[in-house]
Design a protein around this motif. Structure first.
Motif, PDB file in Angstrom:
ATOM      1  N   SER A   7      43.782  11.819  60.503  1.00  0.00           N
ATOM      2  CA  SER A   7      44.321  13.015  59.860  1.00  0.00           C
ATOM      3  C   SER A   7      43.696  13.270  58.506  1.00  0.00           C
ATOM      4  CB  SER A   7      45.851  12.874  59.706  1.00  0.00           C
ATOM      5  OG  SER A   7      46.160  11.721  58.937  1.00  0.00           O
ATOM      6  N   SER A   8      43.110  12.262  57.864  1.00  0.00           N
ATOM      7  CA  SER A   8      42.527  12.429  56.539  1.00  0.00           C
ATOM      8  C   SER A   8      41.106  11.876  56.513  1.00  0.00           C
ATOM      9  CB  SER A   8      43.383  11.710  55.486  1.00  0.00           C
ATOM     10  OG  SER A   8      44.685  12.261  55.448  1.00  0.00           O
ATOM     11  N   PRO A   9      40.110  12.701  56.842  1.00  0.00           N
ATOM     12  CA  PRO A   9      38.720  12.230  56.815  1.00  0.00           C
ATOM     13  C   PRO A   9      38.273  11.943  55.399  1.00  0.00           C
ATOM     14  CG  PRO A   9      38.806  14.595  57.181  1.00  0.00           C
ATOM     15  CD  PRO A   9      40.216  14.101  57.266  1.00  0.00           C
ATOM     16  N   GLU A  10      37.249  11.121  55.261  1.00  0.00           N
ATOM     17  CA  GLU A  10      36.738  10.769  53.934  1.00  0.00           C
ATOM     18  C   GLU A  10      36.000  11.914  53.290  1.00  0.00           C
ATOM     19  OE1 GLU A  10      34.438   7.249  54.142  1.00  0.00           O
ATOM     20  OE2 GLU A  10      36.106   5.962  54.744  1.00  0.00           O
ATOM     21  N   VAL A  11      35.345  12.749  54.085  1.00  0.00           N
ATOM     22  CA  VAL A  11      34.591  13.883  53.552  1.00  0.00           C
ATOM     23  C   VAL A  11      34.847  15.112  54.416  1.00  0.00           C
ATOM     24  CG1 VAL A  11      32.762  12.464  52.549  1.00  0.00           C
ATOM     25  CG2 VAL A  11      32.527  13.310  54.895  1.00  0.00           C
ATOM     26  N   PHE A  12      34.601  16.274  53.813  1.00  0.00           N
ATOM     27  CA  PHE A  12      34.605  17.534  54.547  1.00  0.00           C
ATOM     28  C   PHE A  12      33.194  18.127  54.488  1.00  0.00           C
ATOM     29  CE2 PHE A  12      39.168  17.383  53.521  1.00  0.00           C
ATOM     30  CZ  PHE A  12      39.699  17.659  54.768  1.00  0.00           C
ATOM     31  N   VAL A  13      32.845  18.851  55.527  1.00  0.00           N
ATOM     32  CA  VAL A  13      31.582  19.570  55.569  1.00  0.00           C
ATOM     33  C   VAL A  13      31.885  21.049  55.340  1.00  0.00           C
ATOM     34  CG1 VAL A  13      29.547  20.168  56.924  1.00  0.00           C
ATOM     35  CG2 VAL A  13      30.601  17.906  57.180  1.00  0.00           C
ATOM     36  N   LEU A  14      31.410  21.569  54.218  1.00  0.00           N
ATOM     37  CA  LEU A  14      31.583  22.987  53.913  1.00  0.00           C
ATOM     38  C   LEU A  14      30.399  23.751  54.502  1.00  0.00           C
ATOM     39  CD1 LEU A  14      32.731  22.697  50.176  1.00  0.00           C
ATOM     40  CD2 LEU A  14      34.172  23.128  52.171  1.00  0.00           C
ATOM     41  N   LEU A  15      30.626  24.412  55.624  1.00  0.00           N
ATOM     42  CA  LEU A  15      29.528  25.084  56.325  1.00  0.00           C
ATOM     43  C   LEU A  15      28.957  26.228  55.501  1.00  0.00           C
ATOM     44  CD1 LEU A  15      30.987  25.139  59.946  1.00  0.00           C
ATOM     45  CD2 LEU A  15      29.416  23.490  58.910  1.00  0.00           C
ATOM     46  N   GLY A  16      29.830  26.937  54.770  1.00  0.00           N
ATOM     47  CA  GLY A  16      29.372  27.985  53.862  1.00  0.00           C
ATOM     48  C   GLY A  16      28.425  28.977  54.519  1.00  0.00           C
ATOM     49  N   PHE A  17      27.217  29.097  53.945  1.00  0.00           N
ATOM     50  CA  PHE A  17      26.219  30.047  54.449  1.00  0.00           C
ATOM     51  C   PHE A  17      25.087  29.324  55.168  1.00  0.00           C
ATOM     52  CE2 PHE A  17      28.255  31.795  50.681  1.00  0.00           C
ATOM     53  CZ  PHE A  17      28.695  33.029  51.151  1.00  0.00           C
ATOM     54  N   SER A  18      25.388  28.148  55.729  1.00  0.00           N
ATOM     55  CA  SER A  18      24.353  27.339  56.368  1.00  0.00           C
ATOM     56  C   SER A  18      23.771  28.001  57.606  1.00  0.00           C
ATOM     57  CB  SER A  18      24.925  25.965  56.735  1.00  0.00           C
ATOM     58  OG  SER A  18      26.062  26.094  57.569  1.00  0.00           O
ATOM     59  N   ARG A  19      24.480  28.967  58.175  1.00  0.00           N
ATOM     60  CA  ARG A  19      23.924  29.680  59.323  1.00  0.00           C
ATOM     61  C   ARG A  19      22.807  30.628  58.907  1.00  0.00           C
ATOM     62  NH1 ARG A  19      29.462  31.392  62.640  1.00  0.00           N
ATOM     63  NH2 ARG A  19      30.216  29.254  63.031  1.00  0.00           N
ATOM     64  N   ARG A  20      22.693  30.878  57.616  1.00  0.00           N
ATOM     65  CA  ARG A  20      21.634  31.746  57.095  1.00  0.00           C
ATOM     66  C   ARG A  20      20.874  30.984  56.005  1.00  0.00           C
ATOM     67  NH1 ARG A  20      24.446  37.747  56.705  1.00  0.00           N
ATOM     68  NH2 ARG A  20      25.687  37.588  58.610  1.00  0.00           N
ATOM     69  N   PRO A  21      20.113  29.985  56.382  1.00  0.00           N
ATOM     70  CA  PRO A  21      19.438  29.135  55.382  1.00  0.00           C
ATOM     71  C   PRO A  21      18.469  29.894  54.490  1.00  0.00           C
ATOM     72  CG  PRO A  21      18.609  28.697  57.604  1.00  0.00           C
ATOM     73  CD  PRO A  21      19.816  29.559  57.768  1.00  0.00           C
ATOM     74  N   SER A  22      17.842  30.944  55.016  1.00  0.00           N
ATOM     75  CA  SER A  22      16.895  31.703  54.194  1.00  0.00           C
ATOM     76  C   SER A  22      17.597  32.474  53.083  1.00  0.00           C
ATOM     77  CB  SER A  22      16.109  32.685  55.074  1.00  0.00           C
ATOM     78  OG  SER A  22      16.984  33.615  55.704  1.00  0.00           O
ATOM     79  N   LEU A  23      18.902  32.683  53.245  1.00  0.00           N
ATOM     80  CA  LEU A  23      19.657  33.439  52.249  1.00  0.00           C
ATOM     81  C   LEU A  23      20.163  32.549  51.110  1.00  0.00           C
ATOM     82  CD1 LEU A  23      20.743  36.317  51.713  1.00  0.00           C
ATOM     83  CD2 LEU A  23      22.817  35.674  52.963  1.00  0.00           C
ATOM     84  N   GLU A  24      20.225  31.246  51.348  1.00  0.00           N
ATOM     85  CA  GLU A  24      20.819  30.335  50.372  1.00  0.00           C
ATOM     86  C   GLU A  24      20.099  30.315  49.025  1.00  0.00           C
ATOM     87  OE1 GLU A  24      23.247  27.027  52.940  1.00  0.00           O
ATOM     88  OE2 GLU A  24      21.119  26.650  52.571  1.00  0.00           O
ATOM     89  N   PRO A  25      18.734  30.271  48.974  1.00  0.00           N
ATOM     90  CA  PRO A  25      18.073  30.296  47.649  1.00  0.00           C
ATOM     91  C   PRO A  25      18.367  31.576  46.869  1.00  0.00           C
ATOM     92  CG  PRO A  25      16.543  29.574  49.352  1.00  0.00           C
ATOM     93  CD  PRO A  25      17.754  30.084  50.068  1.00  0.00           C
ATOM     94  N   ILE A  26      18.452  32.702  47.581  1.00  0.00           N
ATOM     95  CA  ILE A  26      18.760  33.973  46.911  1.00  0.00           C
ATOM     96  C   ILE A  26      20.185  33.942  46.363  1.00  0.00           C
ATOM     97  CG2 ILE A  26      18.973  36.471  47.242  1.00  0.00           C
ATOM     98  CD1 ILE A  26      16.898  36.235  49.482  1.00  0.00           C
TER      99      ILE A  26
END
Length: 295
Positions: A7-26
């Motif tokens: 019920s309580s993982p050590e970490v979470f993965v914040l997916l955020g904008f990872s589906r658009r990697p080319s947009l992340e630097p901008i």
């Protein structure tokens, strides 16, 4: 990343904008710029409101609280967002997620209450102008500000705690860029206050009087519209994948862009703030100590 069904993982993965990697630097560059401008703009409003005695009024007292709140709210989210946008690591520790969840919820809820308090201040200024200084005395202003912060904290402690008690069933992926909870509350009080303000303004006989009354509260209306408009639009979207992706950009707007726009709205439309800032710059940089009226 594999994780046991706990019920309580050590970490979470914040997916955020990872589906658009080319947009992340901008986005990294844009968010960094907005964040810096937000810190500077809101910091200037706090500085001016504290240093200029002509701005020691209820309106600017609450505005200084709002500016400090915007700095804190953005700071609770943006640094982690920048880390995720910069590199391949999209994780946040369980403890970090809990802290961000509580703090962002606290500050978001506080802003909802504070905006309602500010709408009441504008209501008194327009509908009860002769009694304004009597009604909005310093003790009441301080009490309302404390009630906003404590009310937001109470809401966060109750709502966030109940949410964190829910079982996660081993799911440690969050399809967002921060640990978030919806922030729609206290909008009713704001609408009630402005309905009374609108009726009072309509009763003013002269067009000049109505214009002055509108200018008194137009900045606050714009801030409320930005804050609640983006949130309401986001949560009224249908539950589809493309709508969820759009929701991330809307959340990015009210967490990053809105705190930057608030000081611009208040300073660009407010002669008192611009005059006070000009006085402070001249006195501290040029050694000018002339009277306020000569500037």
């Amino acid at each position: 990343m594999e994780i046991d069904n706990v019920s309580s993982p050590e970490v979470f993965v914040l997916l955020g904008f990872s589906r658009r990697p080319s947009l992340e630097p901008i986005l990294f560059i844009l968010v960094s710029g907005f964040y810096v401008v937000s810190i500077l703009g809101n910091g200037i409003i706090i500085l001016v409101s504290c240093m200029d005695v002509h701005l020691h009024t209820p309106m600017y007292f609450f505005l200084a609280n709002l500016s400090f709140l915007d700095i804190s709210f953005a700071t609770s989210i943006v640094p982690q967002l920048l880390v995720n946008l910069w590199g391949p690591q999209k994780i946040i520790s369980y403890g970090g997620c809990v802290v961000q969840f509580y703090i962002s919820h606290w500050l978001g809820a506080t802003e909802c209450v504070l905006l309602a308090v500010m709408s009441y201040d504008r209501y008194v200024a327009i509908c009860r102008p002769l009694h304004y200084t009597v009604i909005m005395h310093p003790q009441l202003c301080l009490s309302l500000a404390l009630a906003s912060w404590l009310g937001g904290l109470t809401t966060s402690m109750v709502g966030s705690t109940l949410t964190m008690l829910l079982p996660l069933c081993g799911n440690n992926h969050i399809d967002h860029f921060f640990c978030e909870m919806p922030l729609i509350m206290q909008l009713g009080l704001i609408l009630v206050s402005y309905s009374h303000i609108a009726r009072a303004v309509m009763k003013i006989g002269s067009a000049e009087g109505r214009r002055k009354a509108f200018n008194t509260c137009s900045s606050h209306v714009a801030v409320v519209a930005l804050f609640y408009g983006s949130i309401i639009f986001m949560y009224l979207q249908p539950a589809k994948s493309n709508s969820h992706e759009q929701g991330k950009f809307i959340a990015l707007f009210y967490t990053v862009v809105t705190p930057m726009l608030n000081p611009l709205i208040y300073t660009l439309r407010n002669k008192d703030v611009k005059k006070a800032l000009r006085c402070i710059v001249l006195e501290n940089c040029c050694g000018f100590t002339g009277s306020r009226g000569n500037i």
